[in-house]
Design a protein around this motif. Structure first.
Motif, PDB file in Angstrom:
ATOM      1  N   ILE A 184      -2.094   7.063   5.736  1.00  0.00           N
ATOM      2  CA  ILE A 184      -1.795   6.684   4.347  1.00  0.00           C
ATOM      3  C   ILE A 184      -0.492   7.354   3.905  1.00  0.00           C
ATOM      4  O   ILE A 184       0.396   6.727   3.325  1.00  0.00           O
ATOM      5  CB  ILE A 184      -2.956   7.066   3.403  1.00  0.00           C
ATOM      6  CG1 ILE A 184      -4.220   6.295   3.802  1.00  0.00           C
ATOM      7  CG2 ILE A 184      -2.597   6.786   1.949  1.00  0.00           C
ATOM      8  CD1 ILE A 184      -5.489   6.781   3.146  1.00  0.00           C
ATOM      9  N   LEU A 185      -0.382   8.657   4.232  1.00  0.00           N
ATOM     10  CA  LEU A 185       0.832   9.401   3.883  1.00  0.00           C
ATOM     11  C   LEU A 185       2.053   8.778   4.566  1.00  0.00           C
ATOM     12  O   LEU A 185       3.084   8.547   3.938  1.00  0.00           O
ATOM     13  CB  LEU A 185       0.686  10.861   4.314  1.00  0.00           C
ATOM     14  CG  LEU A 185       1.874  11.767   3.993  1.00  0.00           C
ATOM     15  CD1 LEU A 185       1.993  12.002   2.498  1.00  0.00           C
ATOM     16  CD2 LEU A 185       1.744  13.095   4.704  1.00  0.00           C
ATOM     17  N   ARG A 186       1.908   8.466   5.853  1.00  0.00           N
ATOM     18  CA  ARG A 186       3.026   7.890   6.614  1.00  0.00           C
ATOM     19  C   ARG A 186       3.474   6.553   6.012  1.00  0.00           C
ATOM     20  O   ARG A 186       4.661   6.254   5.939  1.00  0.00           O
ATOM     21  CB  ARG A 186       2.631   7.693   8.081  1.00  0.00           C
ATOM     22  CG  ARG A 186       2.680   8.994   8.861  1.00  0.00           C
ATOM     23  CD  ARG A 186       2.374   8.785  10.321  1.00  0.00           C
ATOM     24  NE  ARG A 186       2.654  10.003  11.064  1.00  0.00           N
ATOM     25  CZ  ARG A 186       3.829  10.309  11.584  1.00  0.00           C
ATOM     26  NH1 ARG A 186       4.852   9.501  11.438  1.00  0.00           N
ATOM     27  NH2 ARG A 186       4.002  11.431  12.240  1.00  0.00           N
ATOM     28  N   SER A 187       2.498   5.755   5.560  1.00  0.00           N
ATOM     29  CA  SER A 187       2.850   4.443   4.992  1.00  0.00           C
ATOM     30  C   SER A 187       3.577   4.592   3.652  1.00  0.00           C
ATOM     31  O   SER A 187       4.314   3.709   3.224  1.00  0.00           O
ATOM     32  CB  SER A 187       1.595   3.590   4.807  1.00  0.00           C
ATOM     33  OG  SER A 187       0.769   4.141   3.788  1.00  0.00           O
ATOM     34  N   LYS A 188       3.355   5.723   2.971  1.00  0.00           N
ATOM     35  CA  LYS A 188       3.978   5.938   1.663  1.00  0.00           C
ATOM     36  C   LYS A 188       5.402   6.471   1.777  1.00  0.00           C
ATOM     37  O   LYS A 188       6.173   6.401   0.823  1.00  0.00           O
ATOM     38  CB  LYS A 188       3.144   6.935   0.833  1.00  0.00           C
ATOM     39  CG  LYS A 188       1.747   6.476   0.493  1.00  0.00           C
ATOM     40  CD  LYS A 188       1.751   5.405  -0.561  1.00  0.00           C
ATOM     41  CE  LYS A 188       0.335   5.009  -0.956  1.00  0.00           C
ATOM     42  NZ  LYS A 188       0.335   3.825  -1.817  1.00  0.00           N
ATOM     43  N   ILE A 189       5.739   7.083   2.928  1.00  0.00           N
ATOM     44  CA  ILE A 189       7.074   7.675   3.074  1.00  0.00           C
ATOM     45  C   ILE A 189       8.036   6.575   3.488  1.00  0.00           C
ATOM     46  O   ILE A 189       8.200   6.260   4.661  1.00  0.00           O
ATOM     47  CB  ILE A 189       7.076   8.833   4.103  1.00  0.00           C
ATOM     48  CG1 ILE A 189       6.106   9.922   3.651  1.00  0.00           C
ATOM     49  CG2 ILE A 189       8.470   9.416   4.260  1.00  0.00           C
ATOM     50  CD1 ILE A 189       5.924  11.042   4.642  1.00  0.00           C
ATOM     51  N   LYS A 190       8.645   5.951   2.477  1.00  0.00           N
ATOM     52  CA  LYS A 190       9.556   4.849   2.767  1.00  0.00           C
ATOM     53  C   LYS A 190      10.674   4.809   1.725  1.00  0.00           C
ATOM     54  O   LYS A 190      10.561   5.383   0.641  1.00  0.00           O
ATOM     55  CB  LYS A 190       8.803   3.527   2.812  1.00  0.00           C
ATOM     56  CG  LYS A 190       8.086   3.160   1.524  1.00  0.00           C
ATOM     57  CD  LYS A 190       7.529   1.748   1.567  1.00  0.00           C
ATOM     58  CE  LYS A 190       6.287   1.673   2.425  1.00  0.00           C
ATOM     59  NZ  LYS A 190       5.611   0.356   2.305  1.00  0.00           N
ATOM     60  N   ASN A 193      11.852  -0.114   1.528  1.00  0.00           N
ATOM     61  CA  ASN A 193      10.875  -0.674   2.479  1.00  0.00           C
ATOM     62  C   ASN A 193      11.031  -0.149   3.901  1.00  0.00           C
ATOM     63  O   ASN A 193      10.401  -0.656   4.830  1.00  0.00           O
ATOM     64  CB  ASN A 193      10.922  -2.211   2.494  1.00  0.00           C
ATOM     65  CG  ASN A 193      10.317  -2.766   1.222  1.00  0.00           C
ATOM     66  OD1 ASN A 193       9.349  -2.223   0.705  1.00  0.00           O
ATOM     67  ND2 ASN A 193      10.901  -3.832   0.695  1.00  0.00           N
ATOM     68  N   GLY A 195      10.129   2.611   6.443  1.00  0.00           N
ATOM     69  CA  GLY A 195       9.296   3.798   6.674  1.00  0.00           C
ATOM     70  C   GLY A 195      10.106   4.803   7.498  1.00  0.00           C
ATOM     71  O   GLY A 195      10.710   4.438   8.498  1.00  0.00           O
ATOM     72  N   SER A 197       8.861   8.254   8.096  1.00  0.00           N
ATOM     73  CA  SER A 197       8.078   9.474   8.300  1.00  0.00           C
ATOM     74  C   SER A 197       8.382  10.122   9.656  1.00  0.00           C
ATOM     75  O   SER A 197       8.395  11.347   9.778  1.00  0.00           O
ATOM     76  CB  SER A 197       6.585   9.186   8.180  1.00  0.00           C
ATOM     77  OG  SER A 197       6.183   8.264   9.168  1.00  0.00           O
TER      78      SER A 197
END
Length: 316
Positions: A184-190, A193, A195, A197
């Motif tokens: 979830i954290l990785r998907s938010k680090i963008k 659009n 990414g 991470s």
């Protein structure tokens, strides 16, 4: 540290995305790289975001060395802990009797001596004790030469400090794997659009292996300092460094008054921001007051006092 590292990556991703858009207009539909650098990784991220094919043509030796580098990062990060903290030893501490109001100057750089000694010499010695506590034991001679009371930061490290820090060290190890593998954290680090991470692996490794532990030691030793010295006021020089921010936060938690003495130029940029923690901020001039007001700092916290370097002109 994190802010500067991340914004540097964001600028690169934005630049690479623009570059790829231009290449697509020219009819190119694939990007190939030939090394395993961080820029190659960012190029891959930007290519994915722009629906462009990406291929890694790096030779096997490059891929192996990249893998080894990543595996060794946690050990390299530990080496970045300041030398003063690596040599830390527990000392026996004794409580002090307090007869006057105490002003503590907590610093991590020697250059602040020029901003401390002028007013420290002029202050009423019958009412106030001034004590400088610095991260660097090597600063002692310079302060004592100026007849300013000095103590090294590490000389307040009790057995309890080391015990608590070591406990926290074990917790951080388990947090790191959870944090680093969190989908979830990785998907938010963008950004745009993209990414990115994976590109922050070095930063996260440094923080968990060295950066956070550095702060843990600061907090544990500061607890001893406040208990022994019982300060009425703590002075820092800017609270954007790890050390100064930790001092300001720990003082706030204990209800100790804090003062920030300006020691260099300040501009209206996010790096400084409106998150200054200290109760009062002493400024070189009205120009800087305007900068802080624009940032949203309450005017009641600001005082224009001039550059402390010139306080000793009063004697003349």
């Amino acid at each position: 540290f994190s802010y500067r590292y991340i914004t540097r990556l964001l600028k690169k991703i934005r630049l690479l995305s623009s570059f790829i858009e231009e290449q697509k207009k020219l009819g190119f539909n694939e990007i190939a790289v030939f090394n395993g650098s961080i820029n190659s990784l960012l190029l891959q991220i930007a290519a994915k975001n722009n629906a462009l094919q990406f291929s890694d043509k790096s030779p096997a030796i490059t891929k192996v060395s990249s893998f080894i580098k990543k595996a060794m990062l946690p050990f390299a990060a530990k080496m970045m802990i300041p030398a003063s903290l690596k040599k830390i030893k527990a000392v026996k501490l004794h409580s002090k009797e307090k007869h006057k109001k105490k002003i503590l100057v907590l610093t991590d750089v020697l250059r602040t001596i020029k901003l401390t000694t002028p007013w420290a010499k002029l202050i009423d010695k019958k009412k106030f004790d001034v004590l400088v506590i610095s991260l660097n034991e090597s600063d002692r001679n310079a302060y004592e030469k100026e007849n300013v009371n000095y103590e090294a930061f590490n000389n307040y490290c009790a057995e309890e400090s080391i015990k608590n820090a070591n406990k926290k060290k074990q917790h951080l190890g388990s947090y790191f794997s959870k944090f680093n593998k969190n989908p979830i954290l990785r998907s938010k680090i963008k950004y745009d659009n993209c990414g990115f991470s994976e590109a922050l692996f070095e930063l996260f490794t440094y923080l968990f292996e060295a950066g956070f532990m550095e702060v843990v030691y600061y907090i544990e030793i500061l607890k001893s300092i406040y208990e022994i010295e019982k300060p009425d006021l703590v002075i820092v020089f800017g609270d954007i460094t790890k050390f100064a921010r930790t001092v300001a936060f720990t003082c706030k938690a204990r209800g100790i008054k804090t003062l920030l003495l300006q020691h260099g130029g300040v501009e209206d940029v996010p790096f400084f921001g409106n998150t200054l923690i200290t109760d009062k901020i002493a400024l070189f001039g009205s120009r800087y007051k305007d900068v802080y007001l624009k940032m949203g700092i309450d005017e009641k916290r600001l005082a224009v006092v001039g550059n402390m370097l010139y306080d000793n002109l009063i004697e003349k």
